[in-house]
Design an enzyme around this catalytic site. Structure first.
Site, short mmCIF file in Angstrom:
data_model
loop_
_atom_site.label_atom_id
_atom_site.label_comp_id
_atom_site.label_asym_id
_atom_site.label_seq_id
_atom_site.Cartn_x
_atom_site.Cartn_y
_atom_site.Cartn_z
N SER A 84 0.86 -1.19 0.00
CA SER A 84 0.00 0.00 0.00
C SER A 84 0.89 1.23 0.00
O SER A 84 1.99 1.22 0.57
CB SER A 84 -0.88 0.01 1.25
N TYR A 120 -0.97 -0.36 10.22
CA TYR A 120 -1.21 -0.87 8.87
C TYR A 120 -0.08 -0.41 7.94
O TYR A 120 0.47 -1.22 7.19
CB TYR A 120 -2.56 -0.34 8.37
P1 NAP Z 1 -11.05 -6.46 1.33
O1 NAP Z 1 -12.05 -6.09 0.30
O2 NAP Z 1 -11.31 -6.13 2.75
O3 NAP Z 1 -10.73 -8.02 1.16
C1 NAP Z 1 -9.81 -8.64 2.03
C2 NAP Z 1 -9.57 -10.05 1.58
O4 NAP Z 1 -8.56 -10.63 2.42
C3 NAP Z 1 -10.80 -10.94 1.73
O5 NAP Z 1 -10.81 -11.84 0.64
C4 NAP Z 1 -10.57 -11.67 3.05
O6 NAP Z 1 -11.19 -12.94 3.11
C5 NAP Z 1 -9.06 -11.82 2.98
N1 NAP Z 1 -8.43 -12.02 4.29
C6 NAP Z 1 -8.39 -11.17 5.35
N2 NAP Z 1 -7.69 -11.72 6.39
C7 NAP Z 1 -7.29 -12.95 5.95
C8 NAP Z 1 -6.54 -14.01 6.52
N3 NAP Z 1 -6.05 -13.92 7.78
N4 NAP Z 1 -6.31 -15.11 5.78
C9 NAP Z 1 -6.80 -15.22 4.50
N5 NAP Z 1 -7.51 -14.25 3.90
C10 NAP Z 1 -7.75 -13.13 4.63
O7 NAP Z 1 -9.62 -5.78 1.01
P2 NAP Z 1 -8.99 -5.17 -0.33
O8 NAP Z 1 -9.20 -3.71 -0.30
O9 NAP Z 1 -9.39 -5.96 -1.52
O10 NAP Z 1 -7.46 -5.40 0.02
C11 NAP Z 1 -6.65 -6.36 -0.64
C12 NAP Z 1 -5.21 -5.98 -0.40
O11 NAP Z 1 -4.97 -4.67 -0.95
C13 NAP Z 1 -4.84 -5.87 1.08
O12 NAP Z 1 -3.54 -6.39 1.30
C14 NAP Z 1 -4.86 -4.38 1.34
O13 NAP Z 1 -4.03 -4.01 2.41
C15 NAP Z 1 -4.37 -3.83 0.01
N6 NAP Z 1 -4.73 -2.43 -0.24
C16 NAP Z 1 -6.03 -2.05 -0.32
C17 NAP Z 1 -6.32 -0.71 -0.57
C18 NAP Z 1 -7.75 -0.19 -0.67
O14 NAP Z 1 -7.94 1.04 -0.69
N7 NAP Z 1 -8.75 -1.03 -0.78
C19 NAP Z 1 -5.29 0.22 -0.73
C20 NAP Z 1 -3.98 -0.22 -0.65
C21 NAP Z 1 -3.71 -1.55 -0.41
P3 NAP Z 1 -12.72 -13.13 3.63
O15 NAP Z 1 -13.59 -12.64 2.49
O16 NAP Z 1 -12.86 -14.57 3.89
O17 NAP Z 1 -12.87 -12.26 4.84
#
Ligand code: NAP
Length: 245
Positions: A143, A157
């Protein structure tokens, strides 16, 4: 070459988009989830409906035994893994560092740092030519907050993503001659379940591009980094943020 790619946290958001785009690019895809079995099944069904190959696999990526079981399940069902998208992540509580409990700190580090390390290690043991594997690619999802630091909102984070960046820098060099490339994608604010609705609405117009990103826009970068088109890209940190530094 047959491509078999495991996407951690593939049930929702960026991981779900990456899973579908990988399948479209010809990968057989393993969709990992921790608790949302319905959403994982929906992603896998969409891939199969479009003619692709997909499985779902439950595992908490912060748990060593569950990670090993997950990689073994992928090998048994799809074959030897060629790609890992280390995407599973949690934000954790929002606020100041001095408001966090020990438990809250450990929970974020377990998923965001330990999880990435355990999955990267498991992937290297299977993909590295040193271990008899056929090579492959790893994409770690970090991120931009690793650089921003996120004071008053999410230092924990941000720091966990700093660790992910360092993992890429070191591991990319460690396994470069073993057929494995390791890169980072660092998304900006992206419309998923992770940021609050208020943050998405408030921040979007203030970003250089005037809007937040869509999960598919991050997924495209992930698919490219996994592909042979990125064959000389190793150790990179690709910011996908609509211009936000
Ligand atoms: P999200 O919509 O909250 O989805 C999170 C995903 O991670 C879900 O599939 C969840 O599974 C899974 N997960 C969480 N804890 C886990 C664990 N302990 N073991 C296995 N799976 C786990 O998040 P997202 O925004 O798509 O984020 C994806 C990645 O992008 C993350 O690493 C996040 O830090 C990064 N990111 C996101 C943003 C943003 O603005 N969205 C910005 C920068 C970076 P379940 O569905 O089973 O809960």
């Amino acid at each position: 070459m047959e491509r078999i790619t495991l996407i951690t946290g593939g049930s929702r958001g960026i991981g779900s988009a990456a899973a579908k785009l990988c399948a479209k690019a010809g990968h057989a895809v393993a969709v990992n989830y921790v608790s949302n079995v319905d959403k994982a099944n929906t992603v896998a069904a969409a891939i199969r409906d479009a003619g692709g190959i997909a499985m779902t696999v439950q595992a908490d990526t912060g748990d060593e035994a569950q990670v090993e079981r997950m990689f073994d399940a992928v090998s048994s069902e799809l074959g030897l893994i060629t790609g890992l998208v280390n995407n599973a992540g949690v934000h954790g509580p929002r606020g100041r560092l001095d408001e966090l409990t020990n438990y809250e700190i450990q929970a974020v580090l377990n998923t965001n740092v330990l999880g990435c390390f355990l999955c990267a290690r498991a992937a290297v043991k299977r993909m590295s030519t040193k271990h008899g594997g056929g090579g492959g690619a790893i994409v770690n999802v970090s991120s931009g907050s690793a650089h921003l630091g996120a004071p008053n909102d999410g230092i924990l984070y941000a720091a966990s993503k700093g660790a992910v960046n360092s993992l890429t820098i070191g591991l990319s060099q460690e396994v470069a001659r073993e057929g494995i490339r390791v890169n980072t994608v660092a998304p900006g604010l992206t419309e998923t379940d992770m940021p609050s609705k208020e943050a998405l609405e408030h921040m979007g117009p203030q970003l250089p591009s005037g809007r937040v990103g869509q999960p598919e826009e991050i997924g495209e970068a992930i698919v490219w980094l996994l592909s042979d088109a990125a064959s000389y890209v190793n150790g990179a940190n690709l910011r996908v943020s609509g211009g936000r530094i």
